[in-house]
Design an enzyme around this catalytic site. Structure first.
Site: not given
Ligand code: IDP
Ligand code: MG
Length: 153
Positions: A10, A50, A113, A116, A127
């Site tokens: 990312k 997304y 984080n 992805h 994807e």
């Molecule tokens: P993942 O990346 O572990 O699959 P997902 O729940 O699919 O997690 O969420 C996609 C992305 O959205 C996360 O990697 C993070 O960057 C962002 N994200 C998820 N939950 C939150 C939140 O509660 N606050 C802010 N950003 C979030």
């Molecule tokens: Mg996800």
């Protein structure tokens, strides 16, 4: 089972000069990279990627984040690569990620984080097709690990 998954470094990972380190995790594991490119996601691409999160409170920030700079998009192939790469990445919230995972090692907040990775076969196929055309993939080569496993059969 031989699978393909979609992995992306990312924008925060790119800006922190972690591209090589993240690609290395997958190479060192023994997986085969069959697609690789750097791109600046457009709004349209980010919204497609997304779509499942549309309407959630963090969605606008997520879209802003993922379009804030280039990403490095990859297709990685290997046995059970979808589930195993999710384990290699660690939990969405870095504070919950297992020690030694990519998110534990390089991230401290759930929003930024670093990486992805597709979470199931259906997401992986969806994807990969969003980010790569078939002709951009190079599946027809053999990693040393594949050769060793073949030789032992
Ligand atoms: P993942 O990346 O572990 O699959 P997902 O729940 O699919 O997690 O969420 C996609 C992305 O959205 C996360 O990697 C993070 O960057 C962002 N994200 C998820 N939950 C939150 C939140 O509660 N606050 C802010 N950003 C979030
Ligand atoms: Mg996800």
């Amino acid at each position: 089972m031989l699978e393909r998954t979609f992995i992306a470094v990312k924008p925060d990972g790119v800006k922190r000069n972690l591209i090589g380190k993240i690609i290395s995790r997958f190479e060192e594991k023994g997986y085969k990279i069959i697609g690789l490119k750097m791109l600046l996601p457009t709004l349209e691409l980010a919204e497609k990627h997304y779509a499942e999160h549309k309407g959630k409170p963090f969605y606008p920030r997520l879209i802003r984040y993922i379009t804030s700079g280039p990403i490095v998009a990859m297709v990685v192939e290997g046995d059970n690569v979808i589930a195993v790469s999710r384990r290699m990445m660690g939990a969405t919230r870095p504070e919950e990620a297992e020690a030694g995972t990519i998110r534990f090692d390089y991230a401290i907040c759930k929003e930024f984080n670093i990486i992805h990775g597709s979470d199931c076969l259906e997401s992986a196929q969806r994807e990969i097709s969003i980010y790569f055309k078939d002709e951009e993939l190079c599946p027809n080569w053999t990693t040393t690990l594949e050769k060793i496993m073949d030789d032992e059969k």
